[in-house]
Design a protein around this motif. Structure first.
Motif, short mmCIF file in Angstrom:
data_model
loop_
_atom_site.label_atom_id
_atom_site.label_comp_id
_atom_site.label_asym_id
_atom_site.label_seq_id
_atom_site.Cartn_x
_atom_site.Cartn_y
_atom_site.Cartn_z
N GLN A 1 0.82 -1.21 0.00
CA GLN A 1 0.00 0.00 0.00
C GLN A 1 0.85 1.27 0.00
O GLN A 1 0.48 2.27 -0.63
N ALA A 2 1.97 1.23 0.69
CA ALA A 2 2.86 2.40 0.76
C ALA A 2 3.80 2.49 -0.43
O ALA A 2 4.54 3.47 -0.56
N GLU A 3 3.76 1.49 -1.30
CA GLU A 3 4.58 1.45 -2.51
C GLU A 3 6.07 1.60 -2.19
O GLU A 3 6.80 2.36 -2.83
N ILE A 4 6.51 0.84 -1.19
CA ILE A 4 7.91 0.86 -0.79
C ILE A 4 8.71 -0.07 -1.69
O ILE A 4 8.37 -1.25 -1.85
N GLU A 5 9.78 0.43 -2.27
CA GLU A 5 10.56 -0.34 -3.24
C GLU A 5 11.94 -0.74 -2.72
O GLU A 5 12.65 -1.51 -3.37
N ARG A 6 12.32 -0.23 -1.56
CA ARG A 6 13.57 -0.64 -0.94
C ARG A 6 13.40 -0.55 0.57
O ARG A 6 12.64 0.26 1.08
N LEU A 7 14.10 -1.40 1.29
CA LEU A 7 13.97 -1.44 2.74
C LEU A 7 15.20 -2.10 3.33
O LEU A 7 15.47 -3.27 3.07
N GLU A 8 15.94 -1.34 4.12
CA GLU A 8 17.17 -1.86 4.71
C GLU A 8 17.06 -2.26 6.17
O GLU A 8 17.83 -3.10 6.65
N LEU A 9 16.11 -1.64 6.89
CA LEU A 9 16.12 -1.82 8.34
C LEU A 9 14.70 -1.73 8.91
O LEU A 9 13.92 -0.88 8.50
N ILE A 10 14.40 -2.64 9.85
CA ILE A 10 13.12 -2.64 10.55
C ILE A 10 13.39 -2.69 12.04
O ILE A 10 14.23 -3.45 12.51
N LYS A 11 12.65 -1.88 12.79
CA LYS A 11 12.67 -1.98 14.25
C LYS A 11 11.28 -2.37 14.71
O LYS A 11 10.29 -1.77 14.28
N ILE A 12 11.17 -3.38 15.58
CA ILE A 12 9.89 -3.85 16.08
C ILE A 12 9.87 -3.73 17.60
O ILE A 12 10.66 -4.39 18.29
N SER A 13 9.00 -2.89 18.12
CA SER A 13 8.81 -2.76 19.56
C SER A 13 7.33 -2.92 19.86
O SER A 13 6.56 -1.96 19.78
N THR A 14 6.92 -4.13 20.18
CA THR A 14 5.54 -4.38 20.56
C THR A 14 5.54 -5.27 21.79
O THR A 14 6.55 -5.88 22.13
N GLU A 15 4.40 -5.33 22.45
CA GLU A 15 4.31 -6.12 23.68
C GLU A 15 3.87 -7.54 23.35
O GLU A 15 2.71 -7.91 23.51
N GLY A 16 4.83 -8.34 22.81
CA GLY A 16 4.55 -9.74 22.56
C GLY A 16 3.97 -10.06 21.21
O GLY A 16 3.52 -11.19 20.99
N ASN A 17 3.98 -9.11 20.28
CA ASN A 17 3.37 -9.34 18.97
C ASN A 17 4.42 -9.57 17.88
O ASN A 17 4.11 -9.57 16.69
N GLU A 18 5.67 -9.78 18.29
CA GLU A 18 6.76 -9.87 17.32
C GLU A 18 6.59 -11.03 16.34
O GLU A 18 6.78 -10.88 15.13
N LEU A 19 6.24 -12.20 16.85
CA LEU A 19 6.11 -13.37 15.97
C LEU A 19 5.00 -13.16 14.94
O LEU A 19 5.17 -13.50 13.77
N ALA A 20 3.87 -12.61 15.36
CA ALA A 20 2.77 -12.33 14.43
C ALA A 20 3.22 -11.38 13.33
O ALA A 20 2.89 -11.55 12.15
N ILE A 21 4.00 -10.38 13.68
CA ILE A 21 4.51 -9.43 12.69
C ILE A 21 5.42 -10.14 11.70
O ILE A 21 5.32 -9.94 10.48
N LEU A 22 6.31 -10.98 12.20
CA LEU A 22 7.26 -11.67 11.33
C LEU A 22 6.55 -12.64 10.39
O LEU A 22 6.92 -12.75 9.22
N THR A 23 5.53 -13.35 10.88
CA THR A 23 4.84 -14.30 10.02
C THR A 23 4.01 -13.60 8.95
O THR A 23 3.61 -14.24 7.98
N GLY A 24 3.79 -12.31 9.11
CA GLY A 24 3.05 -11.56 8.11
C GLY A 24 3.93 -10.77 7.16
O GLY A 24 3.45 -9.85 6.49
N CYS A 25 5.20 -11.13 7.10
CA CYS A 25 6.09 -10.36 6.20
C CYS A 25 7.00 -11.28 5.39
O CYS A 25 8.20 -11.00 5.24
N ASP A 26 6.45 -12.35 4.85
CA ASP A 26 7.24 -13.27 4.03
C ASP A 26 7.86 -12.57 2.83
O ASP A 26 9.03 -12.80 2.48
N ARG A 27 7.06 -11.73 2.16
CA ARG A 27 7.58 -11.01 0.99
C ARG A 27 8.71 -10.07 1.39
O ARG A 27 9.74 -9.98 0.71
#
Length: 264
Positions: free
Chosen positions: A169-195
Motif C-alpha cells: 500500500q505504501a509502494e515501498i521499493e527498498r527497505l534496509e532496516l526494521i525496528k519492532i517494539s511491541t508487547e509480545g506481537n513480534e512473531l505475528a509481525i514476522l509471520t506476516g512479512c514473508d515477501r
C-alpha cells in the motif's frame, strides 16, 4: 511545561539526533505526564536507555529506508530521520492515538519531511483489531476485535495489517532496516512479512524479551529464514552471536541480520 496550556496533551524535550560528532537537536513531543516511562527517562537521562539505539544510529546511512513498528513517540524514528537525509525515508507505524499525535507534532514543529506517520497495527492478518490501553502506553497490547476482555478494559480500535500489505500500500521499493517494539506481537509481525523477508532481507531489531519472557519462537522463525541473531555490545560496538537460550537472558532487543548469501 510552564509555557504550555495546562491541558496540553504533550510537552517538548530537547533530543539529540545528530549524526556522528555533529550535534543536532530537535524538539521531541512527548506525553505530558511523569507516569510515562518514556517521558521520565528522557527528562532524567537526556536519551533513551536501550543499548540497541546506538547500533540503530550507526547502522543508518544516507538514502536508506527504515520502518519503525511500534514507534511510540519516535525515539528511533527521529534518530534515523536526520541520518537518512533527503533521499531516505522513515515509516513510523504506531497504533496508539496519543503517540501518533506526538509523532505528527514532532514532524510539524521541526519541519521534518522524511518521516511518514501511520496509525496502524502490524500483525499476521489484515483485520480490525483493538489496542488494550495500559496505565503506561509502552505496555499497550493488541487483542482481536472479538476477544472477550475484562469489564472496564480501555481500548482503541485500530486497523491491523500485515507488513507485506503495508509495503504494498505504501509502494515501498527498498527497505534496509526494521525496528519492532511491541508487547509480545513480534512473531505475528514476522509471520506476516514473508515477501519483505524474501525480497528485501532487511536487518531487523526486535523485542526478544517482553513481559511474557524470552521470545524463542520469534528467534527460531528468523533462524529458519537464514538470519543470524546477535546482541549489541555498546561502546565496544560489537555484535555478539546469540546461540543458546541463556544468551537471551539480559537482551531486551535482538538484532537479526541475514546471512551474506541472503542479503538484498
Amino acid at each position: 511545561w510552564t509555557q504550555l496550556a495546562i491541558d496540553s496533551p504533550w510537552t517538548y524535550i530537547p533530543f539529540d539526533v545528530g549524526s556522528g560528532e555533529i550535534e543536532q537537536e530537535i524538539s521531541l513531543a512527548v506525553v505530558a505526564s511523569l507516569q510515562s516511562p518514556t517521558t521520565r527517562c528522557l527528562l532524567a537521562e537526556g536519551d533513551w536507555f536501550e543499548r540497541e539505539l546506538e547500533f540503530w544510529r550507526q547502522y543508518i546511512q544516507p538514502g536508506m529506508t527504515a520502518i519503525d513498528i511500534g514507534a511510540g513517540v519516535g525515539i528511533y524514528t527521529f534518530s534515523a530521520a536526520q541520518r537518512v537525509g533527503v533521499n531516505g525515508m522513515i515509516y513510523a507505524i504506531e497504533p496508539f492515538s496519543k503517540a501518533v499525535d506526538c509523532l505528527n507534532e514532532t514532524c510539524r514543529v521541526n519541519q521534518i519531511e522524511n518521516v511518514k506517520v501511520f496509525r496502524n497495527a502490524i500483525g499476521d492478518r489484515d483485520d480490525l483489531s483493538r489496542l488494550i490501553l495500559q496505565s503506561s502506553s509502552e505496555f499497550n497490547c493488541l487483542a482481536a476485535i472479538d476477544e472477550q476482555l475484562e469489564p472496564g478494559t480501555k481500548t482503541e480500535e485500530v486497523i491491523c495489517m500485515t507488513l507485506d500489505t503495508f509495503i504494498h500500500q505504501a509502494e515501498i521499493e527498498r527497505l534496509e532496516l526494521i525496528k519492532i517494539s511491541t508487547e509480545g506481537n513480534e512473531l505475528a509481525i514476522l509471520t506476516g512479512c514473508d515477501r519483505v523477508l524474501s525480497e528485501f532481507a532487511p536487518t531487523i531489531i526486535y523485542n526478544s524479551y517482553t513481559s511474557k519472557g524470552i521470545d524463542l519462537a520469534a528467534a527460531q522463525y528468523l533462524l529458519d529464514r537464514d538470519y543470524e541473531l546477535f546482541r549489541y555490545q555498546p561502546y565496544l560496538q560489537q555484535l555478539i552471536p546469540l546461540v543458546n537460550e541463556s544468551d537471551f537472558a539480559e537482551v531486551m532487543k535482538a538484532i537479526a541480520i541475514p546471512k551474506i548469501g541472503n542479503r538484498g
